[in-house]
Design a protein around this motif. Structure first.
Motif, short mmCIF file in Angstrom:
data_model
loop_
_atom_site.label_atom_id
_atom_site.label_comp_id
_atom_site.label_asym_id
_atom_site.label_seq_id
_atom_site.Cartn_x
_atom_site.Cartn_y
_atom_site.Cartn_z
N LEU A 155 13.82 28.58 -6.81
CA LEU A 155 14.91 28.07 -7.48
C LEU A 155 14.66 28.27 -8.96
N PRO A 156 13.60 27.89 -9.73
CA PRO A 156 13.24 27.85 -11.16
C PRO A 156 13.51 29.01 -11.90
N SER A 157 13.32 30.34 -10.84
CA SER A 157 13.47 31.59 -11.54
C SER A 157 15.01 31.80 -11.50
N GLU A 158 15.69 31.22 -10.71
CA GLU A 158 17.20 31.61 -10.78
C GLU A 158 18.22 30.58 -11.42
N LEU A 159 17.75 29.36 -11.68
CA LEU A 159 18.44 28.21 -11.97
C LEU A 159 17.69 27.60 -13.21
N PRO A 160 17.81 27.74 -14.47
CA PRO A 160 16.93 27.38 -15.72
C PRO A 160 17.05 25.88 -15.93
N ASN A 161 18.08 25.03 -15.08
CA ASN A 161 18.00 23.74 -15.20
C ASN A 161 17.03 22.94 -14.06
N VAL A 162 16.39 23.82 -13.45
CA VAL A 162 15.47 23.20 -12.37
C VAL A 162 13.97 23.32 -12.85
N THR A 163 13.33 22.35 -12.95
CA THR A 163 11.83 22.22 -12.92
C THR A 163 11.22 21.71 -11.55
N LEU A 164 10.18 22.63 -11.24
CA LEU A 164 9.36 22.40 -9.92
C LEU A 164 7.88 22.33 -10.29
N HIS A 165 7.32 21.14 -9.49
CA HIS A 165 5.82 21.00 -9.67
C HIS A 165 5.54 20.93 -8.14
N MET A 166 4.53 21.54 -7.95
CA MET A 166 3.76 21.34 -6.52
C MET A 166 2.63 20.28 -6.97
N LEU A 167 2.61 19.46 -5.94
CA LEU A 167 1.68 18.36 -5.92
C LEU A 167 0.58 18.63 -4.75
N GLU A 168 -0.66 18.87 -5.19
CA GLU A 168 -1.83 19.33 -4.60
C GLU A 168 -2.28 18.25 -3.49
N GLY A 169 -2.59 18.42 -2.10
CA GLY A 169 -3.10 17.49 -1.30
C GLY A 169 -2.25 16.33 -1.01
N VAL A 170 -0.85 16.64 -1.33
CA VAL A 170 0.15 15.33 -1.13
C VAL A 170 1.00 15.84 0.09
N GLY A 171 1.47 14.78 0.78
CA GLY A 171 2.44 15.01 1.85
C GLY A 171 3.97 15.02 1.84
N HIS A 172 4.53 14.31 2.75
CA HIS A 172 5.91 14.30 2.90
C HIS A 172 6.68 13.37 1.98
N CYS A 173 5.83 12.45 1.44
CA CYS A 173 6.45 11.03 0.73
C CYS A 173 5.60 11.01 -0.49
N PRO A 174 5.72 11.93 -1.55
CA PRO A 174 4.79 12.07 -2.65
C PRO A 174 4.84 10.60 -3.24
N HIS A 175 5.90 10.01 -3.53
CA HIS A 175 6.10 8.58 -4.21
C HIS A 175 5.05 7.76 -3.75
N ASP A 176 4.89 7.75 -2.73
CA ASP A 176 4.04 6.68 -1.94
C ASP A 176 2.80 7.12 -1.69
N ASP A 177 2.49 8.56 -1.39
CA ASP A 177 1.22 9.20 -1.14
C ASP A 177 0.43 9.21 -2.33
N ARG A 178 0.83 9.73 -3.42
CA ARG A 178 0.22 9.78 -4.68
C ARG A 178 1.31 9.45 -5.81
N PRO A 179 1.61 8.07 -6.13
CA PRO A 179 2.53 7.81 -7.03
C PRO A 179 2.07 8.26 -8.44
N ASP A 180 0.81 8.19 -8.61
CA ASP A 180 0.16 8.69 -10.05
C ASP A 180 0.58 9.76 -10.24
N LEU A 181 0.61 10.95 -9.34
CA LEU A 181 0.96 12.33 -9.90
C LEU A 181 2.71 12.33 -9.84
N VAL A 182 3.28 11.73 -9.14
CA VAL A 182 4.63 11.57 -9.25
C VAL A 182 5.12 11.17 -10.68
#
Length: 382
Positions: free
Chosen positions: A334-361
């Motif tokens: 999506l970021p390559s199609e819509l310039p308003n979108v920013t994407l970050h992959m979080l390595e080693g993180v599961g379905h609930c990133p905010h509780d799984d690795r809140p520091d990365l979020v």
């Protein structure tokens, strides 16, 4: 209720595999603060007090220790909760901090307390609202109520009404899983003076996996999905399954399969998820959500949000919405199609990133929030 939700997804989902795509662009502007009010919620007290006796658990790493120090206790969450009446039904929510408003919307089976590791950090600079959707947490679970995405996020309904009646200011919506999808639907149905931005944490493709018809794995399972729906509509079978999966030991095993950071699956998390599942109406909410229509797809809605800043954070070990599935692939490009979108992959993180690795979020979320354009002056109505 996350336990039966996870069991449901386990039947419907394929395993995750991911290669990290390149991130998109981000904007940087200034923000203006503003105050808020709060009241007490007896329903929230009942749900959160039950969980407050659980041990914190946790790991030994530096990030785990820092996360524990930043987490709100369940007692603090209880004291911060309020009750808002929507169409005669009680909706539990929390308000904390001062600054531009941010609304946190939980995923299927979760609640306000699932944001325990984020609210304190965010409320240092923002007015943080977190809401229990109907059927979940300490909000009402009315019998016969239809739990569909359209009910939660259609214009003038739950999320948008909450923005209009409670928040009353342009707001950034932050959601996880089906909460992300609810935020996408709400933003697509609102005007741009109401929703300032979207943050999507492993966005779901629908209320249930019947929505993901472009995945050959789901196509093969469709007959099984309809059989499961039929069985869940048989009350004794649904009740037996629900009771089995919400068992604490079963629930912890399921959560461990969902989280990349196993230290995050502590006794408190188990209580946060299992507590609301023991309240009246929880089984009906579960069955209605799982067996109901999948609702709109983010794939069809995101192109309508080309003028809304969007941050997408995706855990690469998500077994529910894997990055190599149709929804994950859509958001990865999506970021390559819509310039308003920013994407970050979080390595080693599961379905609930905010509780799984809140520091990365928080490392990705806080600078992005700080860079948003200032809210439109005088904007308050939906």
């Amino acid at each position: 209720m996350a336990a039966p939700a996870a069991a449901h997804h386990r039947l419907y989902s394929s395993s995750a595999a991911a290669a990290a795509p390149a991130p998109g662009r981000r904007l940087r502007f200034s923000l203006q603060p503003s105050p808020h009010g709060r009241f007490s919620s007896r329903a929230a007290a009942r749900v959160l007090t039950r969980a407050s006796g659980a041990g914190a658990g946790g790991g030994t790493s530096t990030s785990s220790a820092a996360t524990a120090a930043a987490s709100l206790s369940l007692e603090e969450l209880r004291r911060g909760c309020s009750t808002w009446t929507w169409r005669g039904m009680s909706v539990n929510y929390l308000a904390r901090g001062q600054g531009p408003p941010v609304l946190l919307v939980h995923g299927f089976g979760a609640s306000v307390a699932h944001w325990r590791r984020n609210i304190r950090v965010l409320s240092e600079s923002y007015t943080v609202y977190a809401i229990d959707l109907l059927g979940f947490g300490a909000s009402d679970k009315p019998p016969g109520f239809s739990y569909t995405m359209e009910t939660w996020a259609e214009v003038k309904q739950l999320i948008l009404d909450f923005l209009e009646e409670v928040v009353k200011r342009p707001t950034v919506l932050v959601g996880n899983s089906v909460g992300s999808l609810a935020c996408v639907i709400a933003a697509a149905e609102s005007n741009r003076e109401v929703v300032r931005g979207l943050v999507l944490l492993n966005c779901a493709g629908g209320m249930n996996n019947k929505a993901i018809v472009d995945d050959w794995r789901i196509k093969l399972l469709l007959p099984l999905l309809w059989l499961i729906d039929f069985l869940l509509n048989q009350r004794p079978i649904a009740s037996a399954l629900f009771n089995r999966v919400k068992n604490r030991d079963n629930l912890k095993d399921i959560l461990l399969s969902v989280y990349g950071n196993k230290d995050a699956v502590d006794d408190e998390l188990v209580e946060i998820i299992s507590g609301p599942a023991d309240t009246e109406g929880a089984l009906d909410a579960f069955v209605s959500t799982v067996t109901g229509p999948p609702g709109p797809s983010p794939i069809s809605l995101m192109p309508r949000l080309a003028d809304v800043p969007v941050l997408v954070l995706w855990g690469d070990r998500d077994p529910f919405t894997p990055i190599d599935g149709p929804v994950g692939k859509f958001f990865s490009k999506l970021p390559s199609e819509l310039p308003n979108v920013t994407l970050h992959m979080l390595e080693g993180v599961g379905h609930c990133p905010h509780d799984d690795r809140p520091d990365l979020v928080h490392d990705k979320l806080l600078p992005w929030l700080d860079g948003l354009p200032p809210p439109v002056t005088g904007a308050a109505a939906v």
